[in-house]
Design an enzyme around this catalytic site. Structure first.
Site, PDB file in Angstrom:
ATOM      1  CE1 TYR A  18      -3.930  -2.241   0.597  1.00  0.00           C
ATOM      2  CE2 TYR A  18      -2.389  -3.400   2.008  1.00  0.00           C
ATOM      3  CZ  TYR A  18      -3.581  -3.361   1.317  1.00  0.00           C
ATOM      4  OH  TYR A  18      -4.405  -4.438   1.345  1.00  0.00           O
ATOM      5  CE1 TYR A 146      -7.379  -6.824   3.480  1.00  0.00           C
ATOM      6  CE2 TYR A 146      -6.471  -8.668   4.710  1.00  0.00           C
ATOM      7  CZ  TYR A 146      -6.396  -7.771   3.663  1.00  0.00           C
ATOM      8  OH  TYR A 146      -5.338  -7.842   2.792  1.00  0.00           O
ATOM      9  CG  ASP A 247     -10.155 -15.335   6.678  1.00  0.00           C
ATOM     10  OD1 ASP A 247      -9.125 -15.802   7.201  1.00  0.00           O
ATOM     11  OD2 ASP A 247     -10.138 -14.406   5.841  1.00  0.00           O
ATOM     12  CE  LYS A 281      -2.145 -11.611   8.055  1.00  0.00           C
ATOM     13  NZ  LYS A 281      -3.464 -11.338   7.529  1.00  0.00           N
TER      14      LYS A 281
HETATM   15  C1  LIG Z   1      -4.009 -11.307   6.212  1.00  0.00           C
HETATM   16  C2  LIG Z   1      -5.352 -11.903   6.004  1.00  0.00           C
HETATM   17  C3  LIG Z   1      -5.722 -12.485   4.775  1.00  0.00           C
HETATM   18  C4  LIG Z   1      -4.816 -12.483   3.572  1.00  0.00           C
HETATM   19  O1  LIG Z   1      -3.662 -13.203   3.763  1.00  0.00           O
HETATM   20  P1  LIG Z   1      -2.362 -12.884   2.843  1.00  0.00           P
HETATM   21  O2  LIG Z   1      -1.387 -13.947   3.244  1.00  0.00           O
HETATM   22  O3  LIG Z   1      -1.942 -11.499   3.181  1.00  0.00           O
HETATM   23  O4  LIG Z   1      -2.797 -13.013   1.417  1.00  0.00           O
HETATM   24  C5  LIG Z   1      -6.978 -13.048   4.690  1.00  0.00           C
HETATM   25  N1  LIG Z   1      -7.830 -13.043   5.737  1.00  0.00           N
HETATM   26  C6  LIG Z   1      -7.508 -12.497   6.917  1.00  0.00           C
HETATM   27  C7  LIG Z   1      -8.485 -12.553   8.040  1.00  0.00           C
HETATM   28  C8  LIG Z   1      -6.269 -11.885   7.094  1.00  0.00           C
HETATM   29  O5  LIG Z   1      -5.967 -11.312   8.264  1.00  0.00           O
END
Ligand SMILES: *Cc1c(COP(=O)(O)O)cnc(C)c1O
Length: 444
Positions: A18, A146, A247, A281
């Site tokens: 960004y 997100y 997620d 992550k």
């Molecule tokens: C960081 C994140 C993503 C995306 O993961 P990247 O490895 O950056 O592509 C998707 N969902 C959530 C909840 C996140 O925090």
């Protein structure tokens, strides 16, 4: 390799998350990192409050993970996954099946979080194709979410804070309802799900899945909400024949005080089970990119019964052995079970030390969950300016939007954590409000 950092080249040629190429924000040069300390190219050391965006939970240069990776590197760094399998992928998948909820038995190894979300959405659509309901192609989600930066992931990010307007018709239109409102510790009022129910009543024929981040909405605003929301949501998914995608890319692996955030529903005597789960992550302890999308037997069967007969995804670096080895080592460290005591000690120290910030003039809210501490300001902060202040205070903290927050490695010492919280308070107390910041949400 020449060790002196060519900042001018960086500024002229390299994109950072960004950032603008017309007006590049300063970047700090990191030479090395160990445990909770980043060493800058000029020798200064900073205490890390970010875990490199949720990932580096065991700290940097952990000997166990390095050894596992070095061994793997010299044995088999990469091999294609089409028609080939290997022990690191099998071992990692066994571990993941064992620690996630019983329903999740199938593992797709993806390269990054955004791709894991793409895979999850594709799975949901192909599942309904295999169940003779191909018209189920929409995704329903909550605002302030997100899920990543690729196109499908972007389409389910917060419609205002995200990038929907920017990319117009190129972003698929999905269905949104209000973000969960009841705070983590507040009593849940089931009427909060009325809007969700109404949406499902009118649109369930076209809705394949609901996707959301359980308990903690991360980059969409660091919002913690009641686990009971998830219990009600699971019931609605069953009632209206819609898959539930959780997620856990940010929340997974202990960050919120449970191994997975969905386990917070245990307080209400049940564990909400996803049909599809995304992890990323901290999966490799932050050493190398890897993510997974897990699904239930039923979802896998539906996909395999679809006209395509196969799941239509297979990236070049799928199941990368080096990444799988790092993830196995990270999960072995978590299995030693020190993270629970570490995270709960961090949680209580954050509660003690951040509380007073609520009295600062520009502070709107202070909140803590697990190893996450947030000071929410009344208005958007100047990231570059604050970043410099934090570096001058000897810490690495990267605010975004109106949020000054930390999620340090679990192995952080009490003294180091105090230095982080006191830096947060110093900066939050003396903040000069600026309104020149871009208003779109990014975790950059
Ligand atoms: C960081 C994140 C993503 C995306 O993961 P990247 O490895 O950056 O592509 C998707 N969902 C959530 C909840 C996140 O925090």
């Amino acid at each position: 390799m020449n060790n002196s950092i060519d900042f001018e080249f960086d500024k002229q040629h390299i994109w950072h998350p960004y950032t603008s190429m017309n007006n590049a924000l300063p970047a700090f040069g990191v030479a090395s990192a160990k445990e909770c300390l980043l060493t800058l190219d000029d020798g200064r050391q900073l205490i890390d409050g970010t875990s490199s965006w949720w990932a580096c939970v065991h700290g940097y240069s952990h000997p166990t993970i390095i050894q596992a990776m070095q061994h793997q590197l010299s044995t088999l760094s990469h091999v294609m996954f089409g028609g080939i399998t290997h022990q690191p992928a099998i071992e990692l998948s066994k571990k993941l099946v064992a620690i996630t909820s019983p329903k999740l038995t199938k593992v797709f190894l993806a390269d990054s979080g955004s791709i894991a979300v793409e895979v999850a959405l594709k799975m949901a659509l192909q599942y309904w194709q295999g169940r003779n309901q191909p018209q189920k192609q929409r995704i329903l989600t909550v605002k302030s979410g997100y899920h990543g930066d690729t196109f499908a992931a972007m389409s389910v990010c917060d419609p205002e804070g995200g990038m929907h307007t920017m990319f117009g018709d190129s972003v698929t239109q999905h269905e949104f309802v209000s973000a969960p409102q009841t705070k983590f510790d507040q009593t849940f009022d089931t009427s909060e799900l009325d809007e969700m129910r109404a949406k499902l009543e009118s649109k369930h024929h076209t809705i394949a899945a609901i996707i959301l981040e359980p308990v903690l909405q991360g980059a969409g605003g660091m919002r913690f909400y009641s686990p009971e929301y998830l219990i009600g949501l699971r019931k609605l998914c069953d009632e209206f024949n819609v898959l539930l995608i959780l997620d856990e890319i940010a929340t997974g692996f202990g960050r919120t005080g449970k191994l997975f955030a969905y386990e917070h529903t245990q307080r209400h005597d049940q564990i909400v089970e996803a049909d599809i789960l995304c992890l990323g992550k901290a999966l490799t302890g932050g050493y190398i990119s890897l993510a997974v999308t897990m699904c239930s037997d039923e979802v896998a069967k539906g996909i395999s019964d679809s006209p395509a007969g196969v799941f239509m995804h297979g990236p070049t670096f799928m199941g990368n052995p080096l990444a799988c080895a790092a993830a196995c080592a990270s999960l072995d460290l978590l299995a030693e079970n020190e993270w629970q005591a570490q995270v709960s000690a961090i949680e209580s120290q954050l509660n003690d030390e951040l509380a007073e910030a609520i009295h600062f003039p520009e502070v709107k809210d202070v909140r803590v969950l697990g190893a996450i501490g947030v000071i929410e300001m009344n208005s958007t902060v100047n990231t570059a300016e604050l970043q410099q202040q934090f570096v001058d205070l000897g810490v690495w903290i990267r605010p975004f939007s109106n949020l000054i927050y930390i999620m340090p490695p679990y192995v952080i010492s009490k003294e180091q954590l105090s230095q982080l919280t006191s830096a947060m308070k110093t900066v939050a107390k003396n903040i000069i409000v600026s309104d020149h910041q871009a208003s779109f949400i990014s975790h950059g």
